[in-house]
Write a protein that holds these residues in place. Structure first.
Motif, PDB file in Angstrom:
ATOM      1  N   VAL A 243       0.862  -1.182   0.000  1.00 55.82           N
ATOM      2  CA  VAL A 243       0.000   0.000   0.000  1.00 55.82           C
ATOM      3  C   VAL A 243       0.897   1.230   0.000  1.00 55.82           C
ATOM      4  CG1 VAL A 243      -1.784   1.302   1.196  1.00 55.82           C
ATOM      5  CG2 VAL A 243      -1.781  -1.197   1.322  1.00 55.82           C
ATOM      6  N   ALA A 244       0.733   2.095  -0.987  1.00 57.16           N
ATOM      7  CA  ALA A 244       1.456   3.373  -1.030  1.00 57.16           C
ATOM      8  C   ALA A 244       0.436   4.498  -0.989  1.00 57.16           C
ATOM      9  CB  ALA A 244       2.303   3.479  -2.300  1.00 57.16           C
ATOM     10  N   ARG A 245       0.680   5.479  -0.138  1.00 59.26           N
ATOM     11  CA  ARG A 245      -0.228   6.610   0.005  1.00 59.26           C
ATOM     12  C   ARG A 245       0.578   7.908  -0.016  1.00 59.26           C
ATOM     13  NH1 ARG A 245      -3.436   3.508  -1.347  1.00 59.26           N
ATOM     14  NH2 ARG A 245      -5.098   2.502  -0.162  1.00 59.26           N
TER      15      ARG A 245
ATOM     16  N   GLY B  82       3.884  11.976  -5.029  1.00 58.86           N
ATOM     17  CA  GLY B  82       2.586  11.753  -4.394  1.00 58.86           C
ATOM     18  C   GLY B  82       1.774  10.631  -4.976  1.00 58.86           C
ATOM     19  N   ILE B  83       2.385   9.460  -5.174  1.00 60.16           N
ATOM     20  CA  ILE B  83       1.661   8.368  -5.836  1.00 60.16           C
ATOM     21  C   ILE B  83       0.895   7.507  -4.828  1.00 60.16           C
ATOM     22  CG2 ILE B  83       3.208   8.294  -7.820  1.00 60.16           C
ATOM     23  CD1 ILE B  83       4.565   5.866  -6.598  1.00 60.16           C
TER      24      ILE B  83
ATOM     25  N   SER C  62       7.905  12.405   1.831  1.00 57.93           N
ATOM     26  CA  SER C  62       6.596  12.441   2.489  1.00 57.93           C
ATOM     27  C   SER C  62       5.781  11.258   1.999  1.00 57.93           C
ATOM     28  CB  SER C  62       5.873  13.765   2.192  1.00 57.93           C
ATOM     29  OG  SER C  62       5.659  13.914   0.795  1.00 57.93           O
ATOM     30  N   GLY C  63       4.616  11.071   2.637  1.00 59.50           N
ATOM     31  CA  GLY C  63       3.788   9.928   2.289  1.00 59.50           C
ATOM     32  C   GLY C  63       4.221   8.683   3.047  1.00 59.50           C
TER      33      GLY C  63
ATOM     34  N   ILE D 275       1.659   8.715 -11.361  1.00 62.18           N
ATOM     35  CA  ILE D 275       0.897   7.650 -12.005  1.00 62.18           C
ATOM     36  C   ILE D 275      -0.204   8.280 -12.844  1.00 62.18           C
ATOM     37  CG2 ILE D 275      -0.707   5.747 -11.597  1.00 62.18           C
ATOM     38  CD1 ILE D 275       0.978   4.957  -9.193  1.00 62.18           C
ATOM     39  N   ILE D 276      -0.199   7.968 -14.142  1.00 63.23           N
ATOM     40  CA  ILE D 276      -1.187   8.567 -15.040  1.00 63.23           C
ATOM     41  C   ILE D 276      -2.228   7.562 -15.523  1.00 63.23           C
ATOM     42  CG2 ILE D 276       0.379  10.404 -15.780  1.00 63.23           C
ATOM     43  CD1 ILE D 276       0.873   8.822 -18.347  1.00 63.23           C
TER      44      ILE D 276
END
Length: 315
Positions: free
Chosen positions: A11-13, A27-28, A63-64, A217-218
């Motif tokens: 999980v990446a936030r 910021g992905i 960050s994140g 991420i697009i």
């Protein structure tokens, strides 16, 4: 631990990494499910390797947050590493050691008990198809065999999650296909794969993937979902006598407004043109080619490939 219990391995936030004024990952957000092949697809410098290094706890995010196998990476990286495998394009095999000596070295590096080493090494040799080549110097192996040996070494400790960073770069197509068959074997046993790749055919075989560009991420989803969501246009495939000349001609016509707008790309000896108004474009192209004396061999409307979608998204 809740995410792992729900079948989510990563999980990446808001995951972000800056190097001075340069933002490598911006910021992905994404998740990777247990037992799937999840691929990052993007050009060099898009943030793929930096993301893996943060997920492994090798570098701290600016960050994140990231959680891997139910563990917060920033707080407990040492709890993650024994449970993951890592293989990159430059995986360190020792050329002056034999195949078996390399496997013995890595089994000891992973801290495998002596009674387990023989069994795990035999499994790795069998998986890589290197039985009978235990005493071959690693430097004498062809690229595809070295790649299989590197994967075998990376999973000697039976990791739950394997990170693969451009693992098949520079390897022939047949060896790449065999390598992916090995990955599917691992996944069938419950292992999760996180891979980065430049190869569209590999990305097409992933369960889910993400397009990443300039650290963002697009697109995210299964190959089918991404095609549906990101490619509203249809694709015209052109076979002609002078593809490079035709490509330059079509691009110049689009730039000057003499041709309805479309994304134009060369695929080997074929040209793909993506446009929402494909029938009008088809007529215009036929007229242009005839006027320039370029022989048309075929002009067909086809389903967009993942590469078509990728190029359109990057632009």
């Amino acid at each position: 631990m809740s995410e792992l219990l729900n079948g989510i391995t990563i999980v990446a936030r808001g995951l972000t990494k800056k190097f001075g004024d340069f933002t490598a990952v911006d910021g992905i957000d994404f998740e990777v499910n247990k037992g799937e092949i999840f691929s990052f697809l993007g050009p060099n410098g898009s943030g793929k390797t930096t993301t893996i290094r943060m997920l492994l706890g090798l570098i701290q995010p600016t960050s994140g947050s990231a959680e891997v196998l139910g563990v917060a990476v920033s707080q407990n990286p040492d709890k993650i590493r024994p449970r993951v495998g890592y293989m990159s394009q430059r995986f360190s095999l020792y050329n002056d050691l034999t195949v078996k000596q390399n496997l013995v070295f890595y089994s000891r590096a992973y801290g495998l008990a002596n009674e387990l080493q023989g069994e795990r090494i035999r499994e790795a040799l069998r998986m890589a198809g290197l039985e009978g080549h235990e005493n071959t110097k690693t430097g004498e192996l062809a690229g595809g065999w070295r790649q299989r040996l590197a994967l075998g070494a990376a999973i000697l400790h039976r990791p739950e999650l394997v990170f693969l960073d451009e693992p098949t770069a520079g390897v022939d197509p047949l060896s790449r296909r065999f390598f992916w068959e090995l990955l599917y074997e691992l996944v069938s046993g419950g292992v999760t794969i996180f891979a980065t790749t430049h190869y569209m055919d590999e990305a097409e075989h992933s369960h889910r993937l993400a397009f990443i560009q300039r650290g963002r991420i697009i697109a995210l989803g299964s190959p089918g979902q991404i095609k549906k969501e990101k490619m509203q246009a249809r694709v015209l495939e052109i076979g002609c006598s002078e593809p490079e000349r035709a490509l330059a001609l079509l691009r110049s016509k689009i730039e000057t407004g003499a041709l309805s707008y479309g994304e134009v790309s060369l695929y080997g000896a074929l040209i793909h043109v993506a446009s929402a108004d494909i029938q009008r474009l088809r007529s215009e192209i036929m007229e242009i080619m005839e006027g320039e004396g370029i022989e048309l061999q075929h002009l067909d409307v086809i389903e967009p490939s993942l590469e078509d979608v990728f190029i359109a998204s990057m632009r």
